[in-house]
Design a protein around this motif. Structure first.
Motif, mmCIF file in Angstrom:
data_model
loop_
_atom_site.group_PDB
_atom_site.id
_atom_site.type_symbol
_atom_site.label_atom_id
_atom_site.label_comp_id
_atom_site.label_asym_id
_atom_site.label_seq_id
_atom_site.Cartn_x
_atom_site.Cartn_y
_atom_site.Cartn_z
ATOM 1 N N THR A 177 0.829 -1.205 0.000
ATOM 2 C CA THR A 177 0.000 0.000 0.000
ATOM 3 C C THR A 177 0.862 1.253 0.000
ATOM 4 O O THR A 177 0.577 2.231 -0.707
ATOM 5 C CB THR A 177 -0.933 0.000 1.224
ATOM 6 O OG1 THR A 177 -1.743 -1.166 1.202
ATOM 7 C CG2 THR A 177 -1.822 1.234 1.241
ATOM 8 N N LEU A 178 1.933 1.226 0.778
ATOM 9 C CA LEU A 178 2.836 2.376 0.849
ATOM 10 C C LEU A 178 3.528 2.599 -0.494
ATOM 11 O O LEU A 178 3.673 3.741 -0.940
ATOM 12 C CB LEU A 178 3.858 2.163 1.958
ATOM 13 C CG LEU A 178 4.893 3.272 2.167
ATOM 14 C CD1 LEU A 178 4.211 4.609 2.418
ATOM 15 C CD2 LEU A 178 5.823 2.914 3.327
ATOM 16 N N VAL A 179 3.953 1.535 -1.149
ATOM 17 C CA VAL A 179 4.622 1.661 -2.447
ATOM 18 C C VAL A 179 3.680 2.278 -3.478
ATOM 19 O O VAL A 179 4.085 3.131 -4.278
ATOM 20 C CB VAL A 179 5.139 0.291 -2.930
ATOM 21 C CG1 VAL A 179 5.570 0.354 -4.393
ATOM 22 C CG2 VAL A 179 6.307 -0.171 -2.067
ATOM 23 N N THR A 180 2.429 1.849 -3.472
ATOM 24 C CA THR A 180 1.449 2.425 -4.391
ATOM 25 C C THR A 180 1.334 3.931 -4.194
ATOM 26 O O THR A 180 1.325 4.713 -5.161
ATOM 27 C CB THR A 180 0.069 1.768 -4.193
ATOM 28 O OG1 THR A 180 0.173 0.371 -4.484
ATOM 29 C CG2 THR A 180 -0.972 2.402 -5.098
ATOM 30 N N ALA A 181 1.289 4.352 -2.934
ATOM 31 C CA ALA A 181 1.172 5.781 -2.643
ATOM 32 C C ALA A 181 2.448 6.530 -3.015
ATOM 33 O O ALA A 181 2.385 7.651 -3.566
ATOM 34 C CB ALA A 181 0.838 5.985 -1.167
ATOM 35 N N LEU A 182 3.604 5.946 -2.741
ATOM 36 C CA LEU A 182 4.867 6.590 -3.092
ATOM 37 C C LEU A 182 5.023 6.721 -4.605
ATOM 38 O O LEU A 182 5.554 7.730 -5.100
ATOM 39 C CB LEU A 182 6.044 5.786 -2.526
ATOM 40 C CG LEU A 182 6.384 5.975 -1.052
ATOM 41 C CD1 LEU A 182 7.474 5.001 -0.632
ATOM 42 C CD2 LEU A 182 6.824 7.415 -0.771
ATOM 43 N N THR A 183 4.567 5.715 -5.326
ATOM 44 C CA THR A 183 4.644 5.750 -6.791
ATOM 45 C C THR A 183 3.815 6.902 -7.343
ATOM 46 O O THR A 183 4.270 7.663 -8.212
ATOM 47 C CB THR A 183 4.151 4.420 -7.380
ATOM 48 O OG1 THR A 183 4.967 3.346 -6.892
ATOM 49 C CG2 THR A 183 4.207 4.442 -8.895
ATOM 50 N N LYS A 184 2.611 7.055 -6.830
ATOM 51 C CA LYS A 184 1.732 8.140 -7.268
ATOM 52 C C LYS A 184 2.339 9.494 -6.927
ATOM 53 O O LYS A 184 2.361 10.418 -7.762
ATOM 54 C CB LYS A 184 0.357 7.982 -6.610
ATOM 55 C CG LYS A 184 -0.654 9.050 -6.999
ATOM 56 C CD LYS A 184 -1.986 8.815 -6.272
ATOM 57 C CE LYS A 184 -2.995 9.913 -6.595
ATOM 58 N NZ LYS A 184 -4.269 9.723 -5.836
ATOM 59 N N TYR A 185 2.847 9.626 -5.725
ATOM 60 C CA TYR A 185 3.438 10.892 -5.306
ATOM 61 C C TYR A 185 4.682 11.227 -6.134
ATOM 62 O O TYR A 185 4.882 12.384 -6.531
ATOM 63 C CB TYR A 185 3.801 10.840 -3.825
ATOM 64 C CG TYR A 185 4.598 12.046 -3.364
ATOM 65 C CD1 TYR A 185 3.971 13.266 -3.109
ATOM 66 C CD2 TYR A 185 5.983 11.963 -3.206
ATOM 67 C CE1 TYR A 185 4.701 14.378 -2.709
ATOM 68 C CE2 TYR A 185 6.718 13.070 -2.797
ATOM 69 C CZ TYR A 185 6.077 14.270 -2.556
ATOM 70 O OH TYR A 185 6.811 15.375 -2.164
#
Length: 450
Positions: free
Chosen positions: A413-421
């Protein structure tokens, strides 16, 4: 789920094994007088071997060495030693299956406090064992709620920011110029601004491909977790966390994805091999990774005098006094449910591993750093750097991420958010990263603990 499995296993093991033995990890413990006295120091090997050793190995990369040491020990003592190595990523399932067998492992690995809660009743209290008496620190051990030493941290690893000191000097700087986030950013910004003339950039790619993302969803995420848990006195897995240091996490992540030649919009497909290659080929000065990368960097043609490791600075007050991030998921436990003869044979084997000159050298060569009195000096320059910082009185940044609930799901979940950011670094997208941290932690904790 594991608690249920453990309860079922207990019923099986009542009939299949002979019962003989029988959440808080104290990071400031030092060896007790009883441990240092080595109350159960093994006698010299006798001609009559008793008991057996079945070592369920956690680290695939250590399999060859452990097989060699097992054979050597059997030759010297006559005690049969069986080593089985679980395939990467399957240890938990393998351990559950093997513990249900009549010839269960006598030595196994517990990686963190969550694992200790699952296997506490199957772990012998090692408080007064001879192998515990050989420890130089208890910082990496696991203790249950009763304060019993249930798993010994037998090796540790360290991560930070690896530096190509040759390139750093070519850019006009030395390691002494970097003492905190402010100075790290100043150096990195300058190198990035001059990358065209220098022929290299500041940071290698912060890839978010699955082969690389653990460096950031786990290791870099340790920074805000460590400082929050230090402030709050956390000593067991908390049900919730806060965003107290997530601005610091944003600062260092922004530096990683800005002062680099890598395109932030392509990080989702950027691999670990690509990041390493950029560093070893002289395209970047800085590369976040750990002591385990040392051998690979040397094999790639780098030399000791080109390499150093510095702390991950992120702007926390007083971080000038921080050391490297050190910890382990490798803690020896001895099965409390096997016979006393098997327990003794297993304890004797562990003691031999860390006191015999040949065995200790092999352990050091294979694992990188082992916290025992007889350990030879490491040739890994990153281990040496970490030790020197501690000798200077710097504080160790311990592995707070070991408390992460439902770790794979949390990190995904964190990786998904970091990718978007990373593709669009707005405040709104950073809010999603914060949610992945704070809300994600609470969700995963509830999933695991109900």
């Amino acid at each position: 789920m594991k608690k249920l499995i453990a309860m079922l296993l207990a019923l099986v093991m009542v009939f299949g094994l002979t019962a003989c033995g029988g959440n808080t990890a104290d990071e400031s413990k030092t060896p007790t007088a009883a441990q240092n006295a080595g109350e159960t120091t093994p006698a010299a090997a006798s001609s009559t071997a008793e008991g057996r050793v079945y070592y369920l190995n956690f680290k695939p990369e250590a399999d060859e060495a452990m097989q060699e040491l097992a054979s050597l020990y059997t030759e010297q003592t006559g005690v049969p030693v069986k080593v089985v190595t679980a395939a990467s990523g399957t240890y938990s399932d393998t351990l559950t299956a093997e513990m249900a067998k009549s010839e269960a492992p006598t030595i196994y690995n517990i990686g963190n406090m969550a694992g200790l809660r699952d296997w506490d009743e199957y772990a012998l209290d090692l408080t007064n064992s001879a192998v515990a008496g050989e420890l130089t620190t208890n910082d990496f051990n696991l203790y249950n709620d009763a304060g019993e030493l249930k798993a010994i941290g037998h090796c540790y690893e360290t991560f930070g920011i690896i530096v190509n000191t040759t390139l750093l000097e070519q850019a006009g700087y030395t390691l002494a110029d970097i003492t905190n986030f402010e100075t790290l950013k100043a150096v990195a910004d300058d190198i990035h601004s001059r990358s065209g003339e220098l022929g290299f950039d500041a940071f290698s790619a912060s890839g978010l491909d699955s082969s690389s993302s653990w460096r950031f969803s786990g290791h870099l995420a340790n920074m805000p977790l460590y400082y929050q848990f230090r402030d709050d006195g956390v000593t067991e897995q908390p049900a919730t966390i806060t965003d107290a240091y997530l601005d610091n996490f944003r600062s260092i992540w922004d530096l990683y994805i800005t002062d680099t030649a890598a395109d932030a919009k392509t990080l989702s497909t950027s691999t670990s091999d690509e990041s390493k290659a950029q560093f070893t080929e002289g395209q970047a000065v800085f590369y976040q990774n750990g002591t385990w990368e040392y051998a690979g960097l040397i094999e790639a043609g780098m030399t000791d005098d080109q390499l150093a490791m510095i702390p991950i600075y992120c702007g926390v007050e007083g971080e000038e006094n921080s050391g490297l991030c050190s910890g382990t998921e490798n803690c020896w436990a001895v099965n409390s449910q096997v016979s006393e003869a098997d327990q003794k044979a297993s304890l004797d084997f562990l003691y031999w591993l860390v006191t015999d000159e040949v065995a200790a050298q092999k352990m050091m060569d294979t694992l990188g750093a082992i916290p025992f009195k007889a350990a030879p000096k490491s040739e890994n320059v990153f281990v040496v750097d970490g030790d020197e910082l501690l000798a200077e009185g710097k504080y160790a940044v311990t592995w707070a991420f070991n408390y992460t609930p439902n770790v794979d799901s949390f990190r995904a979940t964190l990786v998904t958010a970091l990718t978007k950011y990373s593709s669009d670094p707005t405040d709104a997208n950073w809010a999603d990263v914060v949610s992945a941290f704070v809300d994600g932690w609470a969700i995963e904790y509830a999933t695991v603990n109900g």
